[in-house]
Design a protein around this motif. Structure first.
Motif, PDB file in Angstrom:
ATOM      1  N   LYS A 107      12.058   8.905  -4.466  1.00  0.00           N
ATOM      2  CA  LYS A 107      13.343   9.399  -4.970  1.00  0.00           C
ATOM      3  C   LYS A 107      14.305   9.507  -3.789  1.00  0.00           C
ATOM      4  O   LYS A 107      14.043  10.215  -2.829  1.00  0.00           O
ATOM      5  CB  LYS A 107      13.180  10.768  -5.623  1.00  0.00           C
ATOM      6  CG  LYS A 107      14.498  11.349  -6.122  1.00  0.00           C
ATOM      7  CD  LYS A 107      14.334  12.773  -6.567  1.00  0.00           C
ATOM      8  CE  LYS A 107      14.190  13.640  -5.336  1.00  0.00           C
ATOM      9  NZ  LYS A 107      13.899  15.027  -5.595  1.00  0.00           N
ATOM     10  N   ILE A 134      13.642   5.778  -7.522  1.00  0.00           N
ATOM     11  CA  ILE A 134      14.480   6.642  -8.351  1.00  0.00           C
ATOM     12  C   ILE A 134      15.699   7.034  -7.522  1.00  0.00           C
ATOM     13  O   ILE A 134      15.557   7.421  -6.365  1.00  0.00           O
ATOM     14  CB  ILE A 134      13.723   7.917  -8.773  1.00  0.00           C
ATOM     15  CG1 ILE A 134      12.417   7.553  -9.489  1.00  0.00           C
ATOM     16  CG2 ILE A 134      14.606   8.811  -9.637  1.00  0.00           C
ATOM     17  CD1 ILE A 134      11.460   8.723  -9.629  1.00  0.00           C
ATOM     18  N   ARG A 162      15.276   3.412 -11.329  1.00  0.00           N
ATOM     19  CA  ARG A 162      15.394   4.535 -12.244  1.00  0.00           C
ATOM     20  C   ARG A 162      16.483   5.475 -11.724  1.00  0.00           C
ATOM     21  O   ARG A 162      16.821   5.459 -10.555  1.00  0.00           O
ATOM     22  CB  ARG A 162      14.048   5.247 -12.355  1.00  0.00           C
ATOM     23  CG  ARG A 162      13.031   4.343 -13.026  1.00  0.00           C
ATOM     24  CD  ARG A 162      11.588   4.704 -12.836  1.00  0.00           C
ATOM     25  NE  ARG A 162      11.260   6.099 -13.010  1.00  0.00           N
ATOM     26  CZ  ARG A 162      10.130   6.628 -12.564  1.00  0.00           C
ATOM     27  NH1 ARG A 162       9.252   5.892 -11.931  1.00  0.00           N
ATOM     28  NH2 ARG A 162       9.872   7.903 -12.753  1.00  0.00           N
TER      29      ARG A 162
END
Length: 178
Positions: A107, A134, A162
């Protein structure tokens, strides 16, 4: 907000968790850098075999095989240059260990559209699969997050990444401990 500390042995922690939160079966290790305490977390996970475990890490420290075997999900949140963190807290030497784990995702907190170049460079250098990436907007207010989310969601779609919002800021604002 009041801070409370408890000093306990690992076995006491396991019993405390079972007693205090009997219906919760997923635990998330977070905080500064939880991987500093991999051996202690490994001991705790062995005492709670009916639980699942996630860990939040900046992915700078080596992933020990015994820990990796027991943990359910590894949420890597590498720091980018725009984070203001020093190079040591952005070290990527251990990335291959995380990329190799089927349990890891990456992320990246994005401040500006230019941050995507750094993310793309890391993906290329370490062969990070795009489905493990992400993107999350950086922001401390609902308005700031909304503005960044509009262009960041588009960048995520264009690059097959994502996207995730910062739900805790949306719900509670810029408060610690939420």
């Amino acid at each position: 907000q009041e801070q409370r500390w408890l000093e306990m042995e690992t076995k006491e922690i396991a019993e405390y968790i079972k007693e205090k939160w009997p219906i919760i079966k997923n635990l998330v290790f977070t905080g500064g850098e939880p991987f500093i305490h991999q051996d202690a977390w490994t001991e705790l996970m062995k005492l709670l075999p009916e639980y699942t475990f996630e860990i939040e890490t900046n992915a700078t420290l080596a992933l020990k095989p015994e820990f990796e075997k027991l943990v359910t999900k590894i949420n890597c949140s590498p720091k980018l240059s725009s984070s203001g963190n020093d190079e040591k807290s952005r070290e990527t030497i251990n990335f291959p260990l995380y990329v190799a784990s089927s349990k890891a995702t990456f992320k990246f907190v994005i401040v500006t559209p230019e941050d995507l170049n750094e993310v793309l460079g890391l993906i290329k250098k370490y062969d990070i699969p795009r489905n493990k990436v992400i993107l999350m907007p950086e922001g401390r207010t609902k308005e700031e997050l909304h503005e960044k989310s509009l262009w960041l969601a588009e960048l995520a779609k264009e690059n097959n990444f994502r996207f995730t919002p910062r739900l805790h800021v949306e719900l509670w604002g810029n408060r610690r401990g939420t």
